[in-house]
Design a protein around this motif. Sequence first.
Motif, PDB file in Angstrom:
ATOM      1  N   ALA A  12       0.814  -1.226   0.000  1.00  0.00           N
ATOM      2  CA  ALA A  12       0.000   0.000   0.000  1.00  0.00           C
ATOM      3  C   ALA A  12       0.843   1.268   0.000  1.00  0.00           C
ATOM      4  O   ALA A  12       0.334   2.346  -0.309  1.00  0.00           O
ATOM      5  CB  ALA A  12      -0.938  -0.010   1.207  1.00  0.00           C
ATOM      6  N   ASP A  13       2.137   1.174   0.304  1.00  0.00           N
ATOM      7  CA  ASP A  13       3.010   2.352   0.293  1.00  0.00           C
ATOM      8  C   ASP A  13       3.330   2.828  -1.122  1.00  0.00           C
ATOM      9  O   ASP A  13       3.802   3.957  -1.299  1.00  0.00           O
ATOM     10  CB  ASP A  13       4.329   2.054   1.016  1.00  0.00           C
ATOM     11  N   TYR A  14       3.084   1.998  -2.122  1.00  0.00           N
ATOM     12  CA  TYR A  14       3.485   2.368  -3.479  1.00  0.00           C
ATOM     13  C   TYR A  14       2.902   3.707  -3.916  1.00  0.00           C
ATOM     14  O   TYR A  14       3.623   4.539  -4.474  1.00  0.00           O
ATOM     15  CB  TYR A  14       3.121   1.285  -4.503  1.00  0.00           C
ATOM     16  N   ASP A  15       1.636   3.933  -3.686  1.00  0.00           N
ATOM     17  CA  ASP A  15       1.017   5.171  -4.181  1.00  0.00           C
ATOM     18  C   ASP A  15       1.653   6.414  -3.560  1.00  0.00           C
ATOM     19  O   ASP A  15       1.877   7.406  -4.256  1.00  0.00           O
ATOM     20  CB  ASP A  15      -0.496   5.151  -3.948  1.00  0.00           C
ATOM     21  N   ALA A  16       1.960   6.369  -2.275  1.00  0.00           N
ATOM     22  CA  ALA A  16       2.608   7.520  -1.624  1.00  0.00           C
ATOM     23  C   ALA A  16       4.018   7.731  -2.177  1.00  0.00           C
ATOM     24  O   ALA A  16       4.443   8.871  -2.391  1.00  0.00           O
ATOM     25  CB  ALA A  16       2.648   7.316  -0.111  1.00  0.00           C
ATOM     26  N   ILE A  17       4.731   6.648  -2.427  1.00  0.00           N
ATOM     27  CA  ILE A  17       6.076   6.750  -2.995  1.00  0.00           C
ATOM     28  C   ILE A  17       6.004   7.291  -4.415  1.00  0.00           C
ATOM     29  O   ILE A  17       6.754   8.190  -4.791  1.00  0.00           O
ATOM     30  CB  ILE A  17       6.799   5.390  -2.931  1.00  0.00           C
ATOM     31  N   ALA A  18       5.078   6.755  -5.210  1.00  0.00           N
ATOM     32  CA  ALA A  18       4.919   7.205  -6.601  1.00  0.00           C
ATOM     33  C   ALA A  18       4.557   8.686  -6.665  1.00  0.00           C
ATOM     34  O   ALA A  18       4.976   9.392  -7.587  1.00  0.00           O
ATOM     35  CB  ALA A  18       3.852   6.367  -7.303  1.00  0.00           C
ATOM     36  N   ALA A  19       3.829   9.164  -5.675  1.00  0.00           N
ATOM     37  CA  ALA A  19       3.400  10.564  -5.667  1.00  0.00           C
ATOM     38  C   ALA A  19       4.553  11.539  -5.456  1.00  0.00           C
ATOM     39  O   ALA A  19       4.454  12.703  -5.845  1.00  0.00           O
ATOM     40  CB  ALA A  19       2.335  10.772  -4.589  1.00  0.00           C
ATOM     41  N   VAL A  20       5.660  11.085  -4.841  1.00  0.00           N
ATOM     42  CA  VAL A  20       6.763  11.998  -4.529  1.00  0.00           C
ATOM     43  C   VAL A  20       8.051  11.725  -5.308  1.00  0.00           C
ATOM     44  O   VAL A  20       8.939  12.569  -5.333  1.00  0.00           O
ATOM     45  CB  VAL A  20       7.096  12.000  -3.020  1.00  0.00           C
ATOM     46  N   ALA A  21       8.170  10.564  -5.924  1.00  0.00           N
ATOM     47  CA  ALA A  21       9.453  10.157  -6.516  1.00  0.00           C
ATOM     48  C   ALA A  21      10.007  11.191  -7.491  1.00  0.00           C
ATOM     49  O   ALA A  21      11.149  11.644  -7.341  1.00  0.00           O
ATOM     50  CB  ALA A  21       9.326   8.790  -7.196  1.00  0.00           C
ATOM     51  N   PHE A  57      12.298   6.349   1.854  1.00  0.00           N
ATOM     52  CA  PHE A  57      11.983   4.954   1.595  1.00  0.00           C
ATOM     53  C   PHE A  57      13.201   4.287   0.977  1.00  0.00           C
ATOM     54  O   PHE A  57      14.040   4.939   0.358  1.00  0.00           O
ATOM     55  CB  PHE A  57      10.756   4.806   0.677  1.00  0.00           C
ATOM     56  N   LEU A  58      13.307   2.997   1.183  1.00  0.00           N
ATOM     57  CA  LEU A  58      14.362   2.179   0.595  1.00  0.00           C
ATOM     58  C   LEU A  58      13.701   0.919   0.065  1.00  0.00           C
ATOM     59  O   LEU A  58      13.005   0.224   0.811  1.00  0.00           O
ATOM     60  CB  LEU A  58      15.413   1.819   1.642  1.00  0.00           C
ATOM     61  N   ILE A  59      13.904   0.657  -1.218  1.00  0.00           N
ATOM     62  CA  ILE A  59      13.383  -0.550  -1.842  1.00  0.00           C
ATOM     63  C   ILE A  59      14.578  -1.466  -2.084  1.00  0.00           C
ATOM     64  O   ILE A  59      15.481  -1.129  -2.854  1.00  0.00           O
ATOM     65  CB  ILE A  59      12.671  -0.238  -3.180  1.00  0.00           C
TER      66      ILE A  59
END
Length: 149
Positions: A12-21, A57-59
């Motif tokens: 579920a964190d993907y959308d927040a990460i995608a919004a700022v990347a 974040f760290l992937i």
Amino acid sequence: MTPYDLRTATPADYDAIAAVADAWWGRPILHALPRLFLDHFHRTSLVAEGPGGMAGFLIGFISPSETDEAYIHFVGVSPGARGGGVGRAMYERFFDLARRHDRHVVKAITAPVNTASIAFHRRMGFAASDPVPHYNGPGTTLVTFSRPL
């Protein structure tokens, strides 16, 4: 220590990460982080949270093919949180995770224009290669990093 809490990422964190990347990089970069990384590698990925929300974040993942290696694929730190130890804290947590999985090397890559990333990785104990032409195919020169644990 940082004033940020580190936690394991979730899909579920993907959308927040995608919004700022793209904004955090100052250029289009989201194409390098498809949703599949959070769907399949969230247990080995991290999110840093602070009073203002997500600060980083760290992937990363434990290599299923290279049994001695772990890999950090993508890292972002909010411009407002840079210099506060968030990146270092996430890397140290990932190093601990890699050790728990009996890995002895962590690898990563970045673009040669990302001089801040190159300097950060060197400060974190990574050896940096010279730029490798065609690393990801024609026109994609990248710097590779390797750090023993």
